[in-house]
Design an enzyme around this catalytic site. Structure first.
Site, PDB file in Angstrom:
ATOM      1  N   HIS A   1       0.876  -1.162   0.093  1.00 53.53           N
ATOM      2  CA  HIS A   1      -0.059   0.029  -0.010  1.00 53.53           C
ATOM      3  C   HIS A   1       0.745   1.192   0.040  1.00 53.53           C
ATOM      4  CE1 HIS A   1      -2.073   3.350   2.422  1.00 53.53           C
ATOM      5  NE2 HIS A   1      -2.874   3.138   1.214  1.00 53.53           N
ATOM      6  N   SER A   2       0.504   2.235  -0.823  1.00 52.30           N
ATOM      7  CA  SER A   2       1.351   3.596  -0.987  1.00 52.30           C
ATOM      8  C   SER A   2       2.711   3.343  -1.109  1.00 52.30           C
ATOM      9  CB  SER A   2       0.868   4.340   0.486  1.00 52.30           C
ATOM     10  OG  SER A   2       1.164   5.630   0.295  1.00 52.30           O
TER      11      SER A   2
END
Length: 267
Positions: free
Chosen positions: A74-75
């Site tokens: 994520h991210s």
């Protein structure tokens, strides 16, 4: 299916608390990157950089005896996952990128050079940085909601693992140096050259109301990456952690990794 779950910038492994139970077929190891969550900080004077994060992941894989594995990021964790899959294609079987991917964020080559200077100057003044103290976890989580698009439910999940008790209340475990500029970042041309080496199928889940720093380069990534699928979803940046969106994210991940078939094989 051996899989590393890689969290975002300033977050920690708790970011997968809602998604992980929906993927029981995975042998999932959620790491705290150095300087985040319960992991140690880098030594004094050492910069935080994706290369050392990738090195840490590979070192853990060796300890676990994983010759190959999948990635769920994520991210920042998604950006690192995309770089790792391209740098060590023989190690990565599949990769899911949740609202993040390797990109420049629009930075020019000149700005990359200036970041090197900023990174050094910040590190030399690191001793002047002291994290803020909050009276309790709820106040700490409330501050997160004010600074980001996270709900209170998502922020509390991250704060649970990301805090430490100090005199006067609680503060962040996170190393303040993580906020410094990162030196020696690649240009767009270098990223494109690297992504061409990717052999693992990749799924990029774009949160339409999420981070924009990488989204202007999705077409570039799709053109360079030979096996990338892009899906767009309505939702905020922490779409995998928000209770009202996690089911949809899980469905995309399960379909991409063909987990229903794996579950039937095990039955």
């Amino acid at each position: 299916m051996p899989t590393f779950a890689l969290h975002g910038w300033l977050d920690n492994a708790n970011t997968f608390d809602r998604l992980a139970p929906m993927l029981p077929e995975l042998d999932l190891v959620a790491l705290d990157f150095a300087g985040h969550g319960l992991s140690d900080h880098r030594p004094a004077g050492q910069h935080y950089h994706p290369l050392t994060d990738m090195q840490d992941i590979l070192a853990v894989a060796e300890q676990l005896g994983w010759r190959e594995f999948s990635l769920l990021g994520h991210s920042m964790g998604a950006a690192i996952a995309s770089e790792l899959a391209a740098t060590f294609p023989e190690k990565v079987v599949r990769a899911v990128f949740i609202d993040g991917f390797m990109a420049t964020g629009g930075a020019t080559a000149q700005e990359r050079l200036e970041q090197n200077r900023n990174a050094i100057e910040s590190m030399l003044n690191a001793h002047k940085k002291t994290p803020k103290i909050y009276p309790d976890l709820e106040t700490m989580a409330l501050r997160v909601t004010q600074a980001t698009d996270q709900s209170m439910a998502a922020a509390l999940t991250l704060v649970q693992r990301g805090h430490k008790i100090v005199e006067g209340g609680v503060t962040w475990r996170t190393d303040p140096r993580i906020r410094f500029a990162t030196p020696l970042r690649p240009t767009r041309e270098q990223i494109d050259l690297l992504l061409k080496n990717s052999t693992a199928p990749g799924l990029l889940l774009v949160a339409e109301q999420g981070d924009t720093w990488y989204q202007g380069e999705i077409d570039d990534a799709s053109a360079a990456h030979p096996h990338l699928t892009v899906e767009r979803m309505q939702g905020p940046h922490h779409i995998h952690l928000e209770p009202e969106h996690v089911d949809a994210v899980a469905r995309y991940v399960r379909d991409f990794l063909d987990l229903d078939a794996l579950s039937r094989e095990r039955a």
